[in-house]
Scaffold this motif. Structure first.
Motif, PDB file in Angstrom:
ATOM      1  N   GLU A  54      45.466 -38.621   7.559  1.00 42.39           N
ATOM      2  CA  GLU A  54      44.981 -38.886   6.569  1.00 42.39           C
ATOM      3  C   GLU A  54      43.629 -38.340   6.097  1.00 42.39           C
ATOM      4  N   LEU A  55      43.304 -37.445   7.542  1.00 40.68           N
ATOM      5  CA  LEU A  55      42.398 -36.969   6.794  1.00 40.68           C
ATOM      6  C   LEU A  55      42.308 -35.601   7.421  1.00 40.68           C
ATOM      7  N   GLU A  56      41.208 -34.052   7.226  1.00 40.07           N
ATOM      8  CA  GLU A  56      41.340 -32.958   7.055  1.00 40.07           C
ATOM      9  C   GLU A  56      40.276 -33.101   8.018  1.00 40.07           C
ATOM     10  N   LEU A  57      40.398 -31.838   9.013  1.00 43.85           N
ATOM     11  CA  LEU A  57      39.436 -31.787   9.838  1.00 43.85           C
ATOM     12  C   LEU A  57      38.522 -30.851   8.572  1.00 43.85           C
ATOM     13  N   VAL A  58      37.066 -30.624   7.779  1.00 44.29           N
ATOM     14  CA  VAL A  58      36.390 -30.041   8.076  1.00 44.29           C
ATOM     15  C   VAL A  58      35.220 -28.921   8.661  1.00 44.29           C
ATOM     16  N   ASN A  59      34.746 -28.919   9.930  1.00 43.09           N
ATOM     17  CA  ASN A  59      34.568 -27.662  10.878  1.00 43.09           C
ATOM     18  C   ASN A  59      34.389 -29.361  11.549  1.00 43.09           C
ATOM     19  N   ALA A  60      33.618 -28.086  13.310  1.00 40.96           N
ATOM     20  CA  ALA A  60      33.497 -28.689  13.777  1.00 40.96           C
ATOM     21  C   ALA A  60      32.815 -27.537  14.891  1.00 40.96           C
ATOM     22  N   SER A  61      31.354 -28.758  15.122  1.00 39.13           N
ATOM     23  CA  SER A  61      30.582 -28.098  15.927  1.00 39.13           C
ATOM     24  C   SER A  61      30.694 -28.959  17.196  1.00 39.13           C
ATOM     25  N   GLN A  62      29.332 -29.654  17.131  1.00 34.52           N
ATOM     26  CA  GLN A  62      29.185 -29.926  18.028  1.00 34.52           C
ATOM     27  C   GLN A  62      30.238 -31.350  17.636  1.00 34.52           C
ATOM     28  N   HIS A  63      29.850 -31.865  16.714  1.00 28.88           N
ATOM     29  CA  HIS A  63      30.595 -33.230  16.503  1.00 28.88           C
ATOM     30  C   HIS A  63      31.643 -32.823  15.503  1.00 28.88           C
ATOM     31  N   GLY A  64      32.851 -32.835  15.470  1.00 28.80           N
ATOM     32  CA  GLY A  64      33.646 -32.734  13.543  1.00 28.80           C
ATOM     33  C   GLY A  64      33.287 -33.527  12.772  1.00 28.80           C
ATOM     34  N   ARG A  65      33.748 -32.809  11.895  1.00 30.36           N
ATOM     35  CA  ARG A  65      33.447 -33.293  10.204  1.00 30.36           C
ATOM     36  C   ARG A  65      34.475 -33.482   9.637  1.00 30.36           C
ATOM     37  N   VAL A  66      34.596 -34.684   9.298  1.00 27.41           N
ATOM     38  CA  VAL A  66      36.038 -34.959   8.004  1.00 27.41           C
ATOM     39  C   VAL A  66      36.159 -35.594   7.109  1.00 27.41           C
ATOM     40  N   ARG A  67      36.883 -35.629   6.361  1.00 31.81           N
ATOM     41  CA  ARG A  67      36.903 -36.532   5.000  1.00 31.81           C
ATOM     42  C   ARG A  67      38.135 -37.138   5.176  1.00 31.81           C
ATOM     43  N   LEU A  68      38.465 -37.546   4.272  1.00 29.34           N
ATOM     44  CA  LEU A  68      39.684 -38.334   3.610  1.00 29.34           C
ATOM     45  C   LEU A  68      40.382 -37.368   2.766  1.00 29.34           C
ATOM     46  N   ARG A  69      41.939 -37.398   3.189  1.00 25.14           N
ATOM     47  CA  ARG A  69      42.931 -35.945   2.848  1.00 25.14           C
ATOM     48  C   ARG A  69      43.340 -37.107   0.780  1.00 25.14           C
ATOM     49  N   GLN A  70      42.934 -37.427   0.730  1.00 25.27           N
ATOM     50  CA  GLN A  70      43.831 -38.540  -0.913  1.00 25.27           C
ATOM     51  C   GLN A  70      42.794 -37.754  -1.695  1.00 25.27           C
TER      52      GLN A  70
END
Length: 168
Positions: A54-70
């Protein structure tokens, strides 16, 4: 596999917060702040939603950044889906943390064949609908000494043509 009402609420709340999809990544720190949950609760729900597709990981550093995969709704007259009722079944096994390997990925024309594939690969008996998530079913697999995994079955739309995934 059983899901608690609390898990269902978390999944739905994250999806609602990120809806409608606009292609913009959101940090998990922002999710913690907006939803006013414990960081571990957000982290666990986000990992599950990544594993469920449902989500995709866009990048991760201190905190992950995610967005909907729709798919992002198109603002122009482009046709994205050939037929809004046309879909395929995506069956796969992934590590529960949502960030690891996936295996046994297959696409199927019908749900029965996809379920049979997962049953043959993982020896599961049934899949459970994931509450708060549309058209996704899963089962927990694994044994002591191995990383816990999910067997995932999801319905995916079939696209006829490419269009801008991040319209302005």
């Amino acid at each position: 596999m059983r899901f608690t009402e609390e898990q269902a609420e978390r999944y739905q709340s994250i999806i609602d917060l990120l809806s409608p999809p606009d292609g913009t990544p959101t940090s998990t720190a922002k999710l913690v702040k907006e939803l006013e949950w414990e960081s571990d609760d957000v982290h666990e729900a986000v990992q599950d939603l990544i594993a469920f597709g449902e989500l995709e990981l866009v990048n991760a550093s201190q905190h992950g950044r995610v967005r909907l995969r729709q798919p992002v709704p198109s603002t122009n007259e482009q046709l994205t889906l050939a037929d809004s009722n046309r879909s395929i079944w995506h069956a796969y096994v992934t590590e529960q943390d949502g960030l690891g390997r996936t295996r046994a990925r297959r696409l199927f024309d019908n749900r029965e064949a996809a379920e049979e594939h997962l049953k043959q690969i993982t020896n599961i008996e049934t899949l459970t609908a994931i509450p708060g998530v549309t058209n996704v079913w899963c089962a927990t697999i694994g044994s002591q000494g191995y990383n816990p995994e999910y067997a995932i079955l999801r319905s995916e739309p079939v696209f006829e043509q490419a269009d801008n995934p991040y319209p302005k």
